[in-house]
Design a protein around this motif. Sequence first.
Motif, mmCIF file in Angstrom:
data_model
loop_
_atom_site.group_PDB
_atom_site.id
_atom_site.type_symbol
_atom_site.label_atom_id
_atom_site.label_comp_id
_atom_site.label_asym_id
_atom_site.label_seq_id
_atom_site.Cartn_x
_atom_site.Cartn_y
_atom_site.Cartn_z
ATOM 1 N N SER A 1 9.447 -6.486 -19.940
ATOM 2 C CA SER A 1 10.862 -6.152 -19.799
ATOM 3 C C SER A 1 11.034 -4.712 -19.317
ATOM 4 N N THR A 2 10.102 -3.827 -19.705
ATOM 5 C CA THR A 2 10.144 -2.445 -19.240
ATOM 6 C C THR A 2 9.952 -2.387 -17.732
ATOM 7 N N GLU A 3 8.966 -3.138 -17.215
ATOM 8 C CA GLU A 3 8.714 -3.153 -15.776
ATOM 9 C C GLU A 3 9.897 -3.736 -15.026
ATOM 10 N N GLN A 4 10.502 -4.793 -15.585
ATOM 11 C CA GLN A 4 11.641 -5.409 -14.925
ATOM 12 C C GLN A 4 12.829 -4.461 -14.890
ATOM 13 N N ALA A 5 13.031 -3.696 -15.966
ATOM 14 C CA ALA A 5 14.181 -2.790 -16.047
ATOM 15 C C ALA A 5 14.024 -1.588 -15.122
ATOM 16 N N ASN B 1 7.831 4.758 -24.600
ATOM 17 C CA ASN B 1 8.998 5.103 -23.784
ATOM 18 C C ASN B 1 9.070 4.166 -22.585
ATOM 19 N N ALA B 2 10.220 3.593 -22.351
ATOM 20 C CA ALA B 2 10.397 2.650 -21.239
ATOM 21 C C ALA B 2 10.050 3.316 -19.914
ATOM 22 N N TYR C 1 -3.204 11.241 -18.377
ATOM 23 C CA TYR C 1 -1.962 11.477 -17.647
ATOM 24 C C TYR C 1 -0.829 10.652 -18.250
ATOM 25 N N GLU C 2 0.354 11.230 -18.269
ATOM 26 C CA GLU C 2 1.575 10.498 -18.590
ATOM 27 C C GLU C 2 2.307 10.326 -17.268
ATOM 28 N N VAL C 3 2.638 9.079 -16.939
ATOM 29 C CA VAL C 3 3.194 8.785 -15.626
ATOM 30 C C VAL C 3 4.532 8.064 -15.770
ATOM 31 N N THR C 4 5.536 8.583 -15.076
ATOM 32 C CA THR C 4 6.845 7.949 -14.974
ATOM 33 C C THR C 4 7.132 7.780 -13.483
ATOM 34 N N PRO C 5 8.197 7.080 -13.130
ATOM 35 C CA PRO C 5 8.517 6.966 -11.702
ATOM 36 C C PRO C 5 8.764 8.325 -11.045
ATOM 37 N N GLU C 6 9.189 9.304 -11.835
ATOM 38 C CA GLU C 6 9.521 10.615 -11.296
ATOM 39 C C GLU C 6 8.387 11.634 -11.362
ATOM 40 N N GLU C 7 7.402 11.422 -12.250
ATOM 41 C CA GLU C 7 6.439 12.491 -12.508
ATOM 42 C C GLU C 7 5.075 11.947 -12.933
ATOM 43 N N PHE D 1 9.040 -0.085 -12.184
ATOM 44 C CA PHE D 1 7.827 0.729 -12.160
ATOM 45 C C PHE D 1 6.806 0.054 -13.053
ATOM 46 N N ASP D 2 5.599 -0.196 -12.537
ATOM 47 C CA ASP D 2 4.609 -0.920 -13.321
ATOM 48 C C ASP D 2 3.292 -0.165 -13.419
ATOM 49 N N GLU D 3 2.321 -0.792 -14.105
ATOM 50 C CA GLU D 3 1.001 -0.181 -14.324
ATOM 51 C C GLU D 3 0.291 0.142 -13.015
ATOM 52 N N VAL D 4 0.389 -0.762 -12.056
ATOM 53 C CA VAL D 4 -0.292 -0.564 -10.773
ATOM 54 C C VAL D 4 0.229 0.700 -10.089
ATOM 55 N N GLN D 5 1.545 0.895 -10.101
ATOM 56 C CA GLN D 5 2.131 2.090 -9.487
ATOM 57 C C GLN D 5 1.753 3.355 -10.256
ATOM 58 N N ALA D 6 1.682 3.253 -11.581
ATOM 59 C CA ALA D 6 1.296 4.413 -12.399
ATOM 60 C C ALA D 6 -0.130 4.840 -12.083
ATOM 61 N N VAL D 7 -1.041 3.870 -12.006
ATOM 62 C CA VAL D 7 -2.439 4.179 -11.694
ATOM 63 C C VAL D 7 -2.550 4.747 -10.281
#
Length: 153
Positions: free
Chosen positions: A45-49, A103-104, A130-136, A52-58
């Motif tokens: 549900s986090t990825e859908q909301a 954190n979502a 690393y902590e990864v969000t769509p922004e950072e 941003f998913d694990e693949v993009q974070a990696v």
Amino acid sequence: MQLRGLVIACALSIVLSGCSMNEDQTNTNADTNQATAPQVTQKSSTEQATGFDEVQAVAAVLKEMPEFPEAGQAKQIEVAAGGKEPGTKVKGTLATTVAASSNAGTYTVTLTKNLEYTINDEKLRGYWIYEVTPEETRLVESNDNTSLIETVK
């Protein structure tokens, strides 16, 4: 110092748990000696909301550390140590793990480097969390003593 040891133990535990897949979950490519992680078919549900998913974070982390493999994989390496030409070769492993944070839209990506060498009873290891969000993409913690391999004569 105890907290640092606990953090290192936790990071290694995460890496080792990512490496404990059974044969049904792992495909091996004989040419590259790399294991392939199972494909994720459903988004949380986090990825859908967030989109941003694990693949993009990696992928964001691997832009900074491209020598590391994709999540869930281990890559065999060989590094040169000192000694007479051509020098001593030391084998090692690079690994990448990823976990969703509480954190979502936030993921924790851990990179580890382990060399099969010990100096003064200290194994040569490194890790980067690393902590990864769509922004950072932010390096939260790291410890690396693998450069000591350069002191070998």
